[in-house]
Design an enzyme around this catalytic site. Structure first.
Site, PDB file in Angstrom:
ATOM      1  N   HIS A 132      -5.652   4.074   4.844  1.00  0.00           N
ATOM      2  CA  HIS A 132      -4.480   4.327   4.006  1.00  0.00           C
ATOM      3  C   HIS A 132      -3.525   3.169   4.203  1.00  0.00           C
ATOM      4  O   HIS A 132      -3.106   2.877   5.318  1.00  0.00           O
ATOM      5  CB  HIS A 132      -3.792   5.646   4.371  1.00  0.00           C
ATOM      6  CG  HIS A 132      -2.627   5.947   3.480  1.00  0.00           C
ATOM      7  ND1 HIS A 132      -2.752   6.661   2.313  1.00  0.00           N
ATOM      8  CD2 HIS A 132      -1.307   5.605   3.576  1.00  0.00           C
ATOM      9  CE1 HIS A 132      -1.575   6.756   1.723  1.00  0.00           C
ATOM     10  NE2 HIS A 132      -0.673   6.116   2.474  1.00  0.00           N
ATOM     11  N   CYS A 133      -3.189   2.500   3.116  1.00  0.00           N
ATOM     12  CA  CYS A 133      -2.380   1.283   3.184  1.00  0.00           C
ATOM     13  C   CYS A 133      -0.930   1.591   2.811  1.00  0.00           C
ATOM     14  O   CYS A 133      -0.648   1.946   1.666  1.00  0.00           O
ATOM     15  CB  CYS A 133      -2.954   0.211   2.252  1.00  0.00           C
ATOM     16  SG  CYS A 133      -2.019  -1.328   2.254  1.00  0.00           S
ATOM     17  N   PRO A 134       0.010   1.461   3.764  1.00  0.00           N
ATOM     18  CA  PRO A 134       1.418   1.734   3.432  1.00  0.00           C
ATOM     19  C   PRO A 134       2.009   0.705   2.476  1.00  0.00           C
ATOM     20  O   PRO A 134       3.011   0.972   1.813  1.00  0.00           O
ATOM     21  CB  PRO A 134       2.117   1.670   4.807  1.00  0.00           C
ATOM     22  CG  PRO A 134       1.219   0.839   5.666  1.00  0.00           C
ATOM     23  CD  PRO A 134      -0.174   1.118   5.186  1.00  0.00           C
ATOM     24  N   GLU A 137       0.948   2.140  -0.637  1.00  0.00           N
ATOM     25  CA  GLU A 137       1.207   3.587  -0.597  1.00  0.00           C
ATOM     26  C   GLU A 137       0.078   4.359  -1.276  1.00  0.00           C
ATOM     27  O   GLU A 137       0.287   5.225  -2.125  1.00  0.00           O
ATOM     28  CB  GLU A 137       2.552   3.901  -1.265  1.00  0.00           C
ATOM     29  CG  GLU A 137       3.103   5.283  -0.939  1.00  0.00           C
ATOM     30  CD  GLU A 137       3.295   5.516   0.573  1.00  0.00           C
ATOM     31  OE1 GLU A 137       3.001   6.626   1.029  1.00  0.00           O
ATOM     32  OE2 GLU A 137       3.719   4.571   1.264  1.00  0.00           O
ATOM     33  N   ASN A 138      -1.135   4.004  -0.900  1.00  0.00           N
ATOM     34  CA  ASN A 138      -2.321   4.651  -1.443  1.00  0.00           C
ATOM     35  C   ASN A 138      -3.480   4.413  -0.490  1.00  0.00           C
ATOM     36  O   ASN A 138      -3.425   3.500   0.341  1.00  0.00           O
ATOM     37  CB  ASN A 138      -2.658   4.086  -2.824  1.00  0.00           C
ATOM     38  CG  ASN A 138      -3.653   4.928  -3.585  1.00  0.00           C
ATOM     39  OD1 ASN A 138      -3.944   6.066  -3.208  1.00  0.00           O
ATOM     40  ND2 ASN A 138      -4.201   4.386  -4.659  1.00  0.00           N
TER      41      ASN A 138
END
Length: 271
Positions: A132-134, A137-138
């Site tokens: 999950h990549c901040p 945001e996905n």
């Protein structure tokens, strides 16, 4: 749906990314950089190409950020297609010493296809979960991973080009105080772009390396806890088909891959 609501939980992150991108671009055109000099001379090829490349990077960012990464939404026919293990064909899977049970997620209560994982932030299981990549945001998963890598490549090109343009805008001054007064904004821009360039370079390099092995960030970091990998040897990867085939499959194969068939492939070829 392919895209989620633009005004979801990541709205602030996405807005900040877009503002930062265009503010840096504006700074490069307002200061005495090569971009501005070329624009003033009427040589518009490089300035236009730079702006178009920035625009492409922003569009790719939104595509990756808003795209469905491969959410597991039901136990119905879509799941059976993804698994490739309907009841009438389950007995056809070759026997293997790597025993495996189909898992049911303890959070969303759906059966998890192989290589999927539940994301606590997105509240969904994601097929071929990477992380999950901040930043976007996905989640990065089966459907948007190749686009994420493409975005990183384009973003790195934009950052390196922008770094070169910012560096070209520095002017000389008789004292440090006057130099900082005249170049302070550009110096801050160079610092920000340099940090971002290094970050994107490391991300792109690590993802290309993992793709060449046909593994994911989650599998690489947590293989000792993953049911289908923890019984494998340290250097054994049941999904590895060689670097070239892995890269070709990742970038050029647009169809759904049944990972159970790869894992239980006939003969269990040595990795």
């Amino acid at each position: 749906m392919m895209f989620k609501n633009v005004f979801g939980s990541g709205f602030i992150v996405r807005t900040a990314h877009v503002i930062l991108t265009w503010v840096i671009t504006l700074i490069l055109f307002l200061h005495d950089t090569d971009l501005r000099k070329q624009e003033e001379r009427g040589e518009l090829i490089q300035p236009v190409l730079f702006v178009l490349l920035v625009l492409v990077s922003v569009l790719l960012y939104f595509a990756v950020s808003l795209m469905d990464p491969g959410f597991v939404l039901s136990d119905g026919s879509d799941l059976q297609f993804t698994l490739g293990i309907a009841e009438e064909t389950q007995d056809m899977i070759p026997p293997t010493t790597k025993s495996l049970r189909q898992r049911r997620c303890g959070h969303c209560l759906l059966q998890q296809p192989m290589r999927s994982k539940h994301c606590q932030t997105c509240q969904h299981c994601v097929r071929r979960y990477d992380h999950h990549c901040p930043w976007i945001e996905n989640c990065v998963g089966e459907r948007n991973h190749r686009w994420f890598v493409l975005y990183l490549a384009v973003q790195l090109l934009v950052l390196l080009w922008g770094l070169h343009m910012a560096w070209s805008g520095f002017t000389t001054a008789p004292t440090w105080q006057l130099w900082l007064r005249g170049n302070g904004v550009l110096l801050g821009t160079v610092a920000v772009v340099a940090v971002l360039s290094l970050t994107v370079l490391l991300l792109l390099g690590s993802h290309l390396y993992l793709v060449s092995l046909n593994t994911t960030t989650w599998e690489f970091m947590s293989r000792h806890r993953i049911s289908y990998l923890k019984h494998c040897g340290v250097d054994e990867n049941p999904f590895d088909r060689g670097a070239l085939r892995n890269l070709w499959g990742f970038f050029c194969n647009w169809g759904a891959i049944v990972w159970e068939q790869v894992y239980f492939r006939e003969g269990n070829d040595p990795i």
